[in-house]
Design an enzyme around this catalytic site. Structure first.
Site, mmCIF file in Angstrom:
data_model
loop_
_atom_site.group_PDB
_atom_site.id
_atom_site.type_symbol
_atom_site.label_atom_id
_atom_site.label_comp_id
_atom_site.label_asym_id
_atom_site.label_seq_id
_atom_site.Cartn_x
_atom_site.Cartn_y
_atom_site.Cartn_z
ATOM 1 C CE LYS A 15 -4.273 1.806 2.028
ATOM 2 N NZ LYS A 15 -4.566 2.179 0.719
ATOM 3 N N GLY A 28 6.518 0.855 5.786
ATOM 4 C CA GLY A 28 7.368 -0.289 5.135
ATOM 5 C C GLY A 28 7.379 -0.010 3.493
ATOM 6 C CB CYS A 29 4.574 0.478 0.881
ATOM 7 S SG CYS A 29 3.971 -0.995 1.350
ATOM 8 C CB THR A 30 7.251 5.236 2.537
ATOM 9 O OG1 THR A 30 5.734 5.624 2.574
ATOM 10 C CG2 THR A 30 7.873 6.440 2.409
ATOM 11 C CB ALA A 42 8.512 3.398 -2.435
#
Length: 152
Positions: A40, A45-47, A50
């Site tokens: 998401k 974590g995704c940030t 990325a």
């Protein structure tokens, strides 16, 4: 069940963060593709993941690879996420989770997983890595494989 090394990567077309259609097979005619599925936009974590791909982006492109992120977020969400974190690579909106399902990019079969695939220019998967919490390992492992492919 996730795809494995040696499998042919399923082709697909999804909209990017600007709404333009992106087809995997078109990208593979130009470069190796690092296709990473993440849960998401704008989550911690995704940030981290990325931004790690962002920070290594130039190294990936110099090694002949294109980075493409995929989640079930909308085009508008991807546009904001990419803008906020200055992401130079494509984010694809798989809102119906069809591509995620094709690639088996789930954890325990239901939770959107964090899985990275390195796909060569013939469309063959050369590396997979799945780990929900090892955000930077996705980048490190993918970059290592891309460099190996370049030197082969």
């Amino acid at each position: 069940m996730s795809l494995q090394v040696g499998d042919k990567a399923p082709d697909f077309t999804l909209p990017d963060q600007s709404g333009a259609p992106v087809t995997l097979s078109d990208r593979l005619t130009q470069k190796v593709v690092v296709l990473y599925f993440y849960p998401k936009d704008n989550t911690k974590g995704c940030t981290i993941e990325a931004c790690s791909f962002r920070d290594s982006y130039e190294t990936f492109t110099e090694a002949g690879a294109e980075v493409i992120g995929v989640s079930s977020d909308t085009v508008a969400s991807h546009e904001k996420f990419a803008g906020r974190h200055e992401l130079p690579f494509i984010l694809l909106a798989d809102t119906d989770k069809a591509v995620r399902k094709q690639y088996g990019a789930t954890t325990l079969g239901v939770v959107p997983g964090r899985i990275t695939f390195v796909i060569d220019q013939e469309g063959v998967i050369r590396h997979t890595f799945s780990a929900m919490l090892k955000f930077n390992d996705h980048v490190d492992q993918a970059l290592s494989v891309v460099k190996e492919l370049q030197s082969a």
